[in-house]
Design a protein around this motif. Structure first.
Motif, PDB file in Angstrom:
ATOM      1  N   ALA A   1       0.824  -1.205   0.000  1.00 53.40           N
ATOM      2  CA  ALA A   1       0.000   0.000   0.000  1.00 53.40           C
ATOM      3  C   ALA A   1       0.863   1.261   0.000  1.00 53.40           C
ATOM      4  O   ALA A   1       0.563   2.230  -0.704  1.00 53.40           O
ATOM      5  CB  ALA A   1      -0.926  -0.007   1.219  1.00 53.40           C
ATOM      6  N   ILE A   2       1.942   1.250   0.796  1.00 56.16           N
ATOM      7  CA  ILE A   2       2.847   2.406   0.825  1.00 56.16           C
ATOM      8  C   ILE A   2       3.508   2.606  -0.534  1.00 56.16           C
ATOM      9  O   ILE A   2       3.658   3.737  -1.015  1.00 56.16           O
ATOM     10  CB  ILE A   2       3.910   2.218   1.934  1.00 56.16           C
ATOM     11  CG1 ILE A   2       3.241   2.266   3.307  1.00 56.16           C
ATOM     12  CG2 ILE A   2       4.993   3.289   1.834  1.00 56.16           C
ATOM     13  CD1 ILE A   2       4.169   1.922   4.440  1.00 56.16           C
ATOM     14  N   ALA A   3       3.906   1.483  -1.166  1.00 56.84           N
ATOM     15  CA  ALA A   3       4.558   1.587  -2.471  1.00 56.84           C
ATOM     16  C   ALA A   3       3.592   2.072  -3.552  1.00 56.84           C
ATOM     17  O   ALA A   3       4.008   2.764  -4.498  1.00 56.84           O
ATOM     18  CB  ALA A   3       5.135   0.225  -2.870  1.00 56.84           C
ATOM     19  N   CYS A   4       2.302   1.742  -3.405  1.00 58.29           N
ATOM     20  CA  CYS A   4       1.311   2.140  -4.416  1.00 58.29           C
ATOM     21  C   CYS A   4       0.743   3.526  -4.174  1.00 58.29           C
ATOM     22  O   CYS A   4       0.118   4.102  -5.082  1.00 58.29           O
ATOM     23  CB  CYS A   4       0.163   1.127  -4.455  1.00 58.29           C
ATOM     24  SG  CYS A   4       0.640  -0.520  -5.010  1.00 58.29           S
ATOM     25  N   SER A   5       0.907   4.050  -2.963  1.00 58.94           N
ATOM     26  CA  SER A   5       0.286   5.335  -2.640  1.00 58.94           C
ATOM     27  C   SER A   5       0.747   6.483  -3.535  1.00 58.94           C
ATOM     28  O   SER A   5      -0.074   7.369  -3.843  1.00 58.94           O
ATOM     29  CB  SER A   5       0.536   5.679  -1.170  1.00 58.94           C
ATOM     30  OG  SER A   5       1.921   5.775  -0.895  1.00 58.94           O
ATOM     31  N   PRO A   6       2.026   6.553  -4.000  1.00 64.34           N
ATOM     32  CA  PRO A   6       2.383   7.638  -4.924  1.00 64.34           C
ATOM     33  C   PRO A   6       1.570   7.617  -6.208  1.00 64.34           C
ATOM     34  O   PRO A   6       1.232   8.687  -6.749  1.00 64.34           O
ATOM     35  CB  PRO A   6       3.876   7.402  -5.201  1.00 64.34           C
ATOM     36  CG  PRO A   6       4.377   6.666  -4.012  1.00 64.34           C
ATOM     37  CD  PRO A   6       3.229   5.790  -3.608  1.00 64.34           C
ATOM     38  N   LEU A   7       1.241   6.421  -6.727  1.00 66.83           N
ATOM     39  CA  LEU A   7       0.412   6.343  -7.932  1.00 66.83           C
ATOM     40  C   LEU A   7      -0.990   6.886  -7.665  1.00 66.83           C
ATOM     41  O   LEU A   7      -1.566   7.588  -8.503  1.00 66.83           O
ATOM     42  CB  LEU A   7       0.332   4.893  -8.420  1.00 66.83           C
ATOM     43  CG  LEU A   7       1.624   4.271  -8.955  1.00 66.83           C
ATOM     44  CD1 LEU A   7       1.404   2.800  -9.291  1.00 66.83           C
ATOM     45  CD2 LEU A   7       2.118   5.025 -10.175  1.00 66.83           C
ATOM     46  N   ILE A   8      -1.530   6.559  -6.483  1.00 66.69           N
ATOM     47  CA  ILE A   8      -2.860   7.051  -6.135  1.00 66.69           C
ATOM     48  C   ILE A   8      -2.836   8.573  -5.987  1.00 66.69           C
ATOM     49  O   ILE A   8      -3.742   9.275  -6.474  1.00 66.69           O
ATOM     50  CB  ILE A   8      -3.350   6.393  -4.833  1.00 66.69           C
ATOM     51  CG1 ILE A   8      -3.267   4.862  -4.934  1.00 66.69           C
ATOM     52  CG2 ILE A   8      -4.763   6.837  -4.515  1.00 66.69           C
ATOM     53  CD1 ILE A   8      -4.137   4.256  -5.990  1.00 66.69           C
ATOM     54  N   ASN A   9      -1.794   9.086  -5.337  1.00 65.88           N
ATOM     55  CA  ASN A   9      -1.688  10.541  -5.160  1.00 65.88           C
ATOM     56  C   ASN A   9      -1.496  11.258  -6.503  1.00 65.88           C
ATOM     57  O   ASN A   9      -2.028  12.349  -6.721  1.00 65.88           O
ATOM     58  CB  ASN A   9      -0.527  10.870  -4.219  1.00 65.88           C
ATOM     59  CG  ASN A   9      -0.757  10.335  -2.818  1.00 65.88           C
ATOM     60  OD1 ASN A   9      -1.893  10.185  -2.390  1.00 65.88           O
ATOM     61  ND2 ASN A   9       0.323  10.043  -2.115  1.00 65.88           N
TER      62      ASN A   9
END
Length: 354
Positions: free
Chosen positions: A41-49
């Motif tokens: 989730a932490i690794a994917c959060s930049p894509l979501i942001n």
């Protein structure tokens, strides 16, 4: 013994740490999927942001990220399963070829009056034994990924809650400004580490796969995937990934191509590990090489294969937690790779006695 004495406090702290570690070890079946979900989730959060900046709905960006994870995961699983199946089918042929190569080596050594038992030598260089290191790691990851539905659901909930979580933490903590600074620093460091490590590992796997394809080594895609996965393990991962590929080259073509295969691994990992990765990652992690290696052993023992992959981020959590209190800041300094400022340590300039 006075419970307020430093020795008593130290003993109580050590007892608490041992109890916590024993609990984590006993609950590793639950802890491992949760930790893996958290770091995904932490690794994917930049894509979501990034998607939110372009006014893409959060549900759409989360769905797209989960689909990408599923597609990549199933492709890797299929590739590894097919390659391992072909490898097991060809094992008798590989053993026969290896026996012929070793017979030549043993004869050359006998000319030099160095007597070696070929069967003993063959037992140490058995392709199946060399592959057991890689298959053990992959099977460990596979046992974790058997909880794929649980991991994906946890990742989805974490990504949806990520937007409001900082506000809740800000309200819940007694000293929000200081704590949020450490949390933000941790998230930024982990995002940076995982992002850079992902790209470096991907480039490592592509270059290794291309080099092995050029040399004509069997199952070059499998060795490429192993190089990608093991590159996440600090210090020794690239060495472990090179062993089965080099042995396969030796079995198929002899010493010459085995040497070229090993040279390719050395060059790629030297460039990626000593030039590319430090250039982009810099000294932001702040962990010494010894601490990284010891953390690999410790977290691998505590959490298995996933602990080895997450050893650096987990150690960063411990380091940041130690830095948050004055009483434990000295332990954080011991874990750090940065040298203390000269202004903070003045051994050669004692204060004169009045």
């Amino acid at each position: 013994m006075d419970i307020k004495s430093p020795i008593a406090k130290a003993m109580i702290v050590m007892a608490c740490i041992i109890i916590v570690l024993a609990g984590i070890k006993a609950a590793s079946v639950i802890m491992v999927p949760f930790l893996l979900s958290a770091f995904i989730a932490i690794a994917c959060s930049p894509l979501i942001n990034w998607a939110s900046r372009y006014r893409i709905p959060r549900w759409a960006s989360v769905t797209l990220v989960i689909l990408i994870i599923l597609v990549i995961g199933f492709m890797l699983a299929g590739l590894i399963t097919q390659s391992l199946s072909e490898f097991r089918q060809n094992m008798p042929v590989y053993r026969e070829q290896l026996s012929g190569e070793l017979a030549w080596v043993v004869n050359k050594l006998n000319v030099l009056n160095i007597n070696i038992d070929k069967d003993l030598f063959l037992s140490y260089l058995d392709p199946g034994a060399a592959m057991s290191v890689a298959t053990t790691f992959i099977s460990g990851m596979g046992s974790v990924l058997s909880n794929l539905v649980l991991i994906l659901l946890t990742v989805i909930f974490m990504l949806f809650e990520a937007e409001s979580m900082p506000k809740r933490v800000h309200i819940a903590l007694a000293d929000p400004d200081m704590k949020m600074t450490h949390i933000d620093r941790f998230l930024k460091s982990v995002n940076s580490y995982l992002g850079i490590k992902m790209l470096v590992s991907l480039a490592t796997g592509i270059f290794i796969g291309g080099w092995l394809y050029f040399l004509g080594i069997d199952h070059f895609l499998l060795w490429s995937v192993l190089a990608f996965m093991f590159n996440f393990i600090p210090n020794i991962g690239s060495i472990i990934a090179a062993v089965p590929a080099v042995l396969m080259a030796f079995v198929e073509f002899g010493f010459a191509k085995a040497g070229l295969t090993g040279l390719g691994f050395v060059l790629v990992n030297m460039v990626m590990g000593n030039v590319i990765e430090p250039r982009f990652m810099g000294r932001g992690l702040g962990l010494s090489t010894l601490v990284v290696f010891l953390s690999l052993i410790f977290w691998g023992w505590l959490l298995g294969s996933v602990g080895m992959l997450l050893s650096v981020p987990l150690t960063m959590v411990v380091k940041i937690a130690l830095e948050s209190r004055e009483e434990t800041k000295w332990l954080a300094i011991l874990l750090s790779s940065d040298e203390p400022e000269a202004a903070e340590i003045k051994i050669d300039d004692p204060t004169p006695v009045q």
